[in-house]
Design an enzyme around this catalytic site. Structure first.
Site, PDB file in Angstrom:
ATOM      1  CD  GLU A  23      -2.842  -0.952   2.338  1.00 21.18           C
ATOM      2  OE1 GLU A  23      -2.685  -1.445   3.621  1.00 21.18           O
ATOM      3  OE2 GLU A  23      -4.055  -0.583   2.096  1.00 21.18           O
ATOM      4  CE1 TYR A  55     -18.848  26.304   0.449  1.00 22.46           C
ATOM      5  CE2 TYR A  55     -20.295  26.572   1.978  1.00 22.46           C
ATOM      6  CZ  TYR A  55     -20.205  26.500   0.862  1.00 22.46           C
ATOM      7  OH  TYR A  55     -20.851  27.249  -0.015  1.00 22.46           O
ATOM      8  CD  GLU A  75      -8.627   3.243  12.909  1.00 27.69           C
ATOM      9  OE1 GLU A  75      -7.984   3.381  11.754  1.00 27.69           O
ATOM     10  OE2 GLU A  75      -9.236   2.378  13.284  1.00 27.69           O
ATOM     11  CE  LYS A 100      -6.701   2.038   2.777  1.00 28.08           C
ATOM     12  NZ  LYS A 100      -5.657   1.525   3.540  1.00 28.08           N
TER      13      LYS A 100
HETATM   14  N1  LIG Z   1      -9.494   0.146  11.741  1.00 27.95           N
HETATM   15  C1  LIG Z   1      -8.755   0.013  10.734  1.00 27.95           C
HETATM   16  N2  LIG Z   1      -8.632  -1.471  10.140  1.00 27.95           N
HETATM   17  C2  LIG Z   1      -7.784  -1.425   9.072  1.00 27.95           C
HETATM   18  C3  LIG Z   1      -7.089  -0.365   8.676  1.00 27.95           C
HETATM   19  C4  LIG Z   1      -7.430   0.967   9.221  1.00 27.95           C
HETATM   20  O1  LIG Z   1      -6.685   2.049   8.702  1.00 27.95           O
HETATM   21  N3  LIG Z   1      -8.042   0.980  10.308  1.00 27.95           N
HETATM   22  N4  LIG Z   1      -6.314  -0.557   7.538  1.00 27.95           N
HETATM   23  C5  LIG Z   1      -6.153  -1.778   6.897  1.00 27.95           C
HETATM   24  C6  LIG Z   1      -5.311  -1.847   5.613  1.00 27.95           C
HETATM   25  O2  LIG Z   1      -4.346  -1.054   5.542  1.00 27.95           O
HETATM   26  C7  LIG Z   1      -6.412  -2.211   4.628  1.00 27.95           C
HETATM   27  O3  LIG Z   1      -6.937  -0.914   4.176  1.00 27.95           O
HETATM   28  C8  LIG Z   1      -5.688  -2.903   3.510  1.00 27.95           C
HETATM   29  O4  LIG Z   1      -6.487  -4.024   2.926  1.00 27.95           O
HETATM   30  C9  LIG Z   1      -6.652  -2.849   7.443  1.00 27.95           C
HETATM   31  N5  LIG Z   1      -7.524  -2.750   8.593  1.00 27.95           N
END
Ligand SMILES: Nc1nc2c(c(=O)[nH]1)N=C([C@H](O)[C@@H](O)CO)CN2
Length: 118
Positions: A23, A55, A75, A100
């Site tokens: 990533e 805004y 987060e 995302k």
């Molecule tokens: N609570 C979260 N869970 C996950 C995150 C995240 O940012 N917060 N990120 C991932 C990986 O980057 C995902 O996006 C790739 O599959 C997994 N879980």
């Protein structure tokens, strides 16, 4: 406490984001819904942008903030954006829904929803 809300819906930002090594070599899309609790009555009364939350400026700040601060977790991004809004604008409380896009197969969306107060 102010009950009025200035909002931004579905602001998309392409950035490097994610926990996994693969990533860190690609751009992915984050989508923000932002609600900013502020008193708009004075701005409305005298029809003056400087008395409310612009805004357009907030949206521009979010794009810059996200692109300048590479993170693994969404987060971390949501927390940074909330902190910036509360410290830089006359906003008492903000709610941020951060998605995302395309991160998990077979889902409509994944993300976090946070609420922070000054
Ligand atoms: N609570 C979260 N869970 C996950 C995150 C995240 O940012 N917060 N990120 C991932 C990986 O980057 C995902 O996006 C790739 O599959 C997994 N879980």
């Amino acid at each position: 406490m102010a009950q009025d809300i200035v909002f931004i819906e579905a602001l998309k930002v392409d950035t490097v984001i994610g926990v996994y090594e693969w990533e860190k070599t690609i751009q992915q899309t984050l989508q923000f819904d932002v609600e900013m609790y502020t008193d708009i009555s004075q701005a409305a009364q005298i029809d003056d942008l400087s008395k409310t939350v612009d805004y357009a400026i907030v949206a521009e700040d979010i794009v810059n903030l996200v692109k300048q601060n590479q993170a693994e977790l969404i987060e971390t991004v949501a927390e940074k954006v909330a902190s910036h809004i509360l410290t830089s604008f006359p906003v008492e409380r903000c709610r941020i829904k951060l998605r995302k896009l395309g991160a998990v197969a077979s889902t409509a969306s994944v993300g976090v929803f946070i609420e922070r107060t000054k």
